[in-house]
Design a protein around this motif. Structure first.
Motif, PDB file in Angstrom:
ATOM      1  N   ASN A   1     -23.637  32.475  10.302  1.00  0.00           N
ATOM      2  CA  ASN A   1     -22.813  31.280  10.112  1.00  0.00           C
ATOM      3  C   ASN A   1     -22.763  30.445  11.394  1.00  0.00           C
ATOM      4  O   ASN A   1     -22.967  29.227  11.372  1.00  0.00           O
TER       5      ASN A   1
ATOM      6  N   CYS B   1     -22.949  38.160   8.743  1.00  0.00           N
ATOM      7  CA  CYS B   1     -22.500  36.892   8.159  1.00  0.00           C
ATOM      8  C   CYS B   1     -21.891  35.938   9.196  1.00  0.00           C
ATOM      9  O   CYS B   1     -22.310  34.774   9.287  1.00  0.00           O
ATOM     10  N   PRO B   2     -20.939  36.373  10.040  1.00  0.00           N
ATOM     11  CA  PRO B   2     -20.374  35.425  11.012  1.00  0.00           C
ATOM     12  C   PRO B   2     -21.401  34.943  12.034  1.00  0.00           C
ATOM     13  O   PRO B   2     -21.343  33.792  12.484  1.00  0.00           O
TER      14      PRO B   2
ATOM     15  N   SER C   1     -18.062  36.747  -0.095  1.00  0.00           N
ATOM     16  CA  SER C   1     -18.032  35.534   0.725  1.00  0.00           C
ATOM     17  C   SER C   1     -16.920  35.604   1.749  1.00  0.00           C
ATOM     18  O   SER C   1     -16.101  36.509   1.777  1.00  0.00           O
ATOM     19  N   ASP C   2     -16.911  34.622   2.628  1.00  0.00           N
ATOM     20  CA  ASP C   2     -15.747  34.305   3.444  1.00  0.00           C
ATOM     21  C   ASP C   2     -15.694  32.787   3.536  1.00  0.00           C
ATOM     22  O   ASP C   2     -16.723  32.109   3.457  1.00  0.00           O
TER      23      ASP C   2
ATOM     24  N   SER D   1     -19.767  26.462   5.618  1.00  0.00           N
ATOM     25  CA  SER D   1     -20.999  26.168   6.374  1.00  0.00           C
ATOM     26  C   SER D   1     -22.166  25.908   5.422  1.00  0.00           C
ATOM     27  O   SER D   1     -22.984  25.006   5.660  1.00  0.00           O
TER      28      SER D   1
ATOM     29  N   LEU E   1     -27.910  32.987   4.329  1.00  0.00           N
ATOM     30  CA  LEU E   1     -26.453  33.159   4.278  1.00  0.00           C
ATOM     31  C   LEU E   1     -25.960  33.046   2.844  1.00  0.00           C
ATOM     32  O   LEU E   1     -25.052  33.787   2.429  1.00  0.00           O
TER      33      LEU E   1
ATOM     34  N   VAL F   1     -23.735  35.850   0.949  1.00  0.00           N
ATOM     35  CA  VAL F   1     -22.413  35.523   0.429  1.00  0.00           C
ATOM     36  C   VAL F   1     -22.312  35.856  -1.052  1.00  0.00           C
ATOM     37  O   VAL F   1     -21.316  36.423  -1.521  1.00  0.00           O
TER      38      VAL F   1
ATOM     39  N   ASP G   1     -15.241  30.539   5.787  1.00  0.00           N
ATOM     40  CA  ASP G   1     -15.998  29.809   6.807  1.00  0.00           C
ATOM     41  C   ASP G   1     -17.481  29.735   6.448  1.00  0.00           C
ATOM     42  O   ASP G   1     -18.127  28.702   6.651  1.00  0.00           O
ATOM     43  N   SER G   2     -18.025  30.831   5.926  1.00  0.00           N
ATOM     44  CA  SER G   2     -19.444  30.829   5.574  1.00  0.00           C
ATOM     45  C   SER G   2     -19.710  29.901   4.398  1.00  0.00           C
ATOM     46  O   SER G   2     -20.713  29.171   4.380  1.00  0.00           O
TER      47      SER G   2
END
Length: 747
Positions: free
Chosen positions: A427, A423-424, A457-458, A464, A448, A452, A460-461
Motif C-alpha cells: 500500500n 499489505c501495508p 481488506s483494510d 489506495s 494489492l 485484499v 487504507d488499502s
C-alpha cells in the motif's frame, strides 16, 4: 548529623571502615599512623552519631544510598523492568542496560540502585564526560580511595570492591566502552561478589556482559504507562489535563513512540502551546520539542540523538540514512535491497547502537523510532530518499507478484499472515508510485487488489486501490483483466467507480479472455447497483466464455454475481439466488479456491437469514463459515459470518454487534458496515436509532449502494415521524422519491 560534613580524609577512612578494614590496615593503605586513624574514627563517630564500628559501617551504607541522586519526578511504568533487572543482576555479574537515547536507561539504573537490591551498596559513577584514561580513577574517587603515587589504581579499586557486596553503576559507557571492558574484566576477576550495572546505547562487548535492551514505554491500552507518565508530567508542570484530553495525550504518546525523554519534553512544551496545538504540531514534525534547561544532550531530542550519531562510522550513517527513508518497518531482505549486498552486518551494528529497534516476527522485522527517523531523514539528501523509495516499490512489486500467483488456491494461515504483513508495505509503495508517476503503480495496485479480495481488506488499502483506479495513467495502461481485479477489490467501497472501470474494460476487450473479464466486471457492477436484468445479460456472456475457456474460477465468479443480482430488489428471487450461490461453490471448489467457496456459502446464509425462510439452515451455514474463517485466520470472512449470526440473533455469535461494526470500519467494507448500522438501528430507539440510520445512509451514499440507500431512507422516514420531526420526515421522503420514485415514497 545535620550540618556535619566530612573531610576528604574522613571520607576515605569511612570507606575503608565500610570495607571492613582494621585500623592498622587503614593506616597502611593511607600511609598514616594508627593513632591518626583512631582520631579520625572518633571524629566520624561524633559526626555520624555512631556508637560502634558496626554503626559506622551502616552509616557508610546509608550515605552511599543517599548519594544516588534521583530526579524529583515520579517514576512511572517500569516496575516490570525493575523486577526483570533484579533477576538479571542476581544471575549475571555484569549487566548493561541498552536502548536508544532518551529511553530512560539512566533513570531505571538509578532507581534500581536507590532501592538497594539485597545487601548491595550502590556506587554510581558517571562516565558521560570521561576519557578512557579517566574511567578507573573516577571509580576510585567514587570509592573515596586516596590516590597514591606509583600505586596500581585498578588493583586498589578491585581490592576495595571485593570487601563488600557492591553494586557498581557505570552510567553512559558509550564513549569509553573499551576502557570499561578492560577495567571490568580485571575488577570482576578479583571482586567475586561484585555486580556491575552499566547504561549504554551500545554494549561494551565483554564475555561476562549480559545485555538488557530497554524499550520505550507502552502506548496502547487504557492504562498505558506512556500516557500515565505524560499525564503525571502535565500535572507537575501546572497544566493538569481535563477528562476529555486523555485521547489527545494518547495521540501525543503514540506519535513519540512512548519515548520517555520525548514525553518529558512534550509535557514541558504543553505549558506554552496547550495539548491540542502540541498534538497538531507533532503530527508535522518534532521541532517544538525544545526547552531552556537542562542544557546538554537531553535538552532536545536532536541533541540526544546527535550524541550517538557522532559515534557512528561512515558506512553505518549511510545505511541508516537509507533505512530512515523507508516508509515502514523492514526485514533484512528489504534492508539489503535498498542499501547494498553485505549490509546485514551494518544493520546488526546499528541494532547494537540502538539506532534501529527490533519488532519481532518471522522473519524478524525492524524499524526506526519516529523521532529517530525524522532526525536521520533531516541528514539525508532528497536524491537518496527518492532512490530508496523507488527500490522499495520495485522490491514489493516483485514480492507481491510472486505472492499473488498462488493466492487463489492458498488459504493457509501462513498465507493470511503474510498478506497482513505485505499489505501495508505494498500500500505504501503504491501511494508513492502514484504520486511519483512510477511505472510500478499498475502492478502494485493489481497485486494489492488480489490480496485484499482474497485475504481480507483494510480501509487504507481499499482507498489506495481506488486512487489507482481513478489515476488516468493506470486506467489507460491497464488491460481488461487488471481493471476487473481493481473493480473486484473496491466493490466494498465505491460502486460508481467500479461501474466506470467496467465501461472502460468493455471498450478495450479484444479477445475472449479479456471479454470474459470485462463482462464479469460489468455484471458485478450492475448486480451490486441493482440493475438486475442488465447484470444477467453480462453474466450470461461471462459464463459462456468461462466454459469455452475452461476457467472454473471465472465460472464460479459468474454464478456468484448472478446470485447477487437475483437477491436484489429489482429481481428479488431468493430461491434462484441460492441456487446460483450453490453452483458458485461447486465451481470454486474445482478451481481450488476454498476462500471463495466459503464466501459463496456466506451469501447463501445471508439470503436465508434475510428472508427468514430457513433460519435453522442459515445458522448452520453461518457456523460453518465461522469455523472456516477461524481456522484460516481470515478476519474479513469471520466478520461476514458473524454478521449473519447477528442478523439471526444467534445468542453465541462470534462477536457483539458493536465490535463487528468497528471491524467492518477497519476493513473498509462499506456495504457490510451499512448492514451493521441498519441492524443496530433496529435495536435502538429514538435519537440513537436516527443517528445510526443517518450514518448508514451516508455510507450507502458514498458506496453508491442503492439497495441500502432505500432501506436506510425508508426507516428514516419512520424514525423521524416517530420523533415528531415533520421537517426531517419530509426531507427523507423527498430523497426516497428522488432515488426510487413516487411509488416507493407514497407507500
Amino acid at each position: 548529623m545535620p550540618g556535619q560534613t566530612l573531610t576528604p580524609r574522613e571520607s576515605a577512612i569511612l570507606a575503608a571502615v565500610e570495607r571492613r578494614l582494621s585500623n592498622p590496615e587503614i593506616a597502611s593503605e593511607l600511609f598514616i599512623s594508627v593513632r591518626t586513624v583512631e582520631s579520625h574514627i572518633a571524629s566520624l563517630r561524633r559526626k555520624l552519631g555512631a556508637d560502634s564500628r558496626a554503626e559506622l559501617i551502616a552509616a557508610a551504607g546509608e550515605r552511599r544510598e543517599a548519594s544516588v541522586r534521583l530526579p524529583d519526578t515520579r517514576f512511572v511504568g517500569r516496575e516490570t523492568e525493575l523486577a526483570a533487572l533484579a533477576a538479571l543482576v542476581d544471575a549475571h555479574r555484569c549487566v548493561t542496560l541498552t536502548g536508544p537515547g532518551g529511553v530512560g536507561k539512566t533513570r531505571l539504573a538509578l532507581e534500581f540502585a536507590a532501592r538497594r537490591h539485597g545487601d548491595r551498596s550502590p556506587i554510581v559513577v558517571e562516565l558521560e564526560h570521561a576519557d578512557p584514561d579517566d574511567v578507573v580513577p573516577r571509580i576510585a574517587r567514587a570509592l573515596d580511595l586516596e590516590a597514591v603515587t606509583g600505586a596500581d589504581v585498578t588493583a586498589s579499586v578491585a581490592y576495595a570492591l571485593a570487601s563488600h557486596p557492591y553494586l557498581l553503576v557505570l552510567d553512559n559507557i558509550d564513549r569509553v566502552g573499551p576502557a570499561v571492558q578492560a577495567a571490568a574484566r580485571r575488577i570482576l576477576r578479583d571482586a567475586h561478589d561484585l555486580r556491575i550495572l552499566g547504561t549504554s546505547r551500545t554494549p561494551f562487548g565483554d564475555d561476562a556482559e549480559h545485555v538488557f535492551a530497554l524499550e520505550p514505554l507502552a502506548v496502547e491500552g487504557a492504562d498505558a504507562p506512556a500516557v500515565t507518565m505524560f499525564l503525571d508530567r502535565l500535572s507537575a508542570h501546572g497544566v493538569p489535563p481535563t477528562a476529555g484530553e486523555r485521547e489527545l495525550a494518547a495521540r501525543v504518546c503514540a506519535r513519540l513512540d512512548g519515548l520517555p525523554l520525548g514525553i518529558e519534553l512534550a509535557a514541558s512544551v504543553s505549558r506554552h502551546l496547550g495539548l491540542e496545538e502540541l498534538a497538531a504540531r507533532l503530527e508535522r514534525d518534532f521541532a517544538a520539542l525544545d526547552r531552556a534547561a537542562p542544557r546538554g544532550r537531553h535538552r532536545t531530542l536532536e541533541t540526544t540523538f546527535e550524541w550517538t550519531w557522532d559515534l557512528l562510522e561512515a558506512d553505518e550513517r549511510e545505511v541508516l540514512c537509507r533505512l530512515a527513508a523507508l516508509p515502514r518497518a523492514f526485514d533484512v531482505d528489504l534492508a539489503t535491497a535498498v542499501t547494498h549486498e553485505g549490509a546485514e552486518g551494518v544493520l546488526l551494528r546499528l541494532l547494537d547502537h540502538s539506532m534501529v529497534v527490533p519488532l519481532g516476527g518471522t522473519p524478524r522485522r525492524f524499524r526506526l523510532l519516529a523521532v529517530m527517523r525524522e532526525f536521520v531523514r533531516a541528514r539525508t539528501d532528497a536524491a537518496t530518499i527518492r532512490e530508496v523509495l523507488e527500490r522499495h516499490a520495485e522490491y514489493h512489486e516483485r514480492v507481491a507478484a510472486e505472492f499473488i500467483a498462488h493466492a487463489r488456491t492458498d488459504d493457509s494461515r501462513e498465507a493470511v499472515r503474510l498478506s497482513a504483513r505485505l499489505c501495508p508495505d505494498v500500500n505504501a509503495a503504491l501511494r508513492w508510485a502514484l504520486a511519483a508517476r512510477h511505472p510500478t503503480a499498475r502492478s502494485l495496485a493489481t497485486s494489492l487488489a488480489v490480496g485484499v479480495e482474497q485475504y481480507g481488506s483494510d480501509v487504507d488499502s481499499v482507498r489506495s486501490i481506488s486512487m489507482a483506479a481513478r489515476d488516468g495513467r493506470v486506467r489507460a495502461e491497464a488491460d481488461a483483466r487488471e481493471l476487473m481485479l481493481l473493480g473486484n477489490s473496491i466493490a466494498y467501497l465505491d460502486m460508481p467507480l467500479v461501474d466506470e472501470l467496467a465501461e472502460r474494460a468493455l471498450e478495450i476487450a479484444d479477445d475472449d479472455a479479456s471479454r470474459l473479464a470485462a463482462h464479469h466486471l460489468a455484471g458485478l457492477a450492475a448486480a451490486y447497483l441493482d440493475r438486475g436484468p442488465e447484470a444477467l445479460e453480462h453474466l450470461a456472456v461471462a459464463e459462456r466464455l468461462a466454459r469455452e475457456l475452461g476457467d472454473p474460477w471465472q465460472l464460479g465468479a459468474a454464478h456468484q454475481m448472478r446470485g447477487v443480482a437475483l437477491r436484489g430488489a429489482s429481481l428479488d428471487d431468493p430461491a434462484a439466488a441460492m441456487a446460483e450461490f450453490d453452483a458458485a461453490m461447486r465451481a470454486y471448489a474445482i478451481a481450488g479456491d476454498a476462500m471463495h467457496v466459503n464466501n459463496a456459502r456466506f451469501m447463501m446464509a445471508s439470503v436465508a437469514a434475510r428472508t427468514g425462510a430457513d433460519a435453522e439452515r442459515a445458522a448452520r451455514w453461518a457456523a460453518e463459515c465461522v469455523d472456516y474463517a477461524t481456522r484460516a485466520g481470515n478476519a474479513h470472512e469471520l466478520a461476514h459470518a458473524t454478521l449473519v449470526q447477528q442478523t439471526l440473533g444467534v445468542p453465541d455469535a462470534a462477536a457483539p454487534l458493536e465490535e463487528l461494526t468497528g471491524e467492518f470500519r477497519r476493513l473498509g467494507d462499506a456495504r457490510c458496515l451499512t448492514r451493521c448500522l441498519l441492524l443496530g438501528a433496529d435495536r435502538a430507539e429514538g435519537a440513537a436509532a436516527v443517528a445510526l440510520l443517518e450514518e448508514a445512509l451516508s455510507f450507502a451514499d458514498s458506496a453508491g449502494d442503492r439497495t441500502h440507500q432505500m432501506a436506510a431512507l425508508t426507516r428514516l422516514v419512520e424514525a423521524r415521524r416517530a420523533q415528531g420531526d415533520e421537517m426531517g420526515t419530509r426531507l427523507a421522503l423527498g430523497r426516497l422519491d428522488a432515488l426510487s420514485g413516487a411509488e416507493a415514497a407514497g407507500a
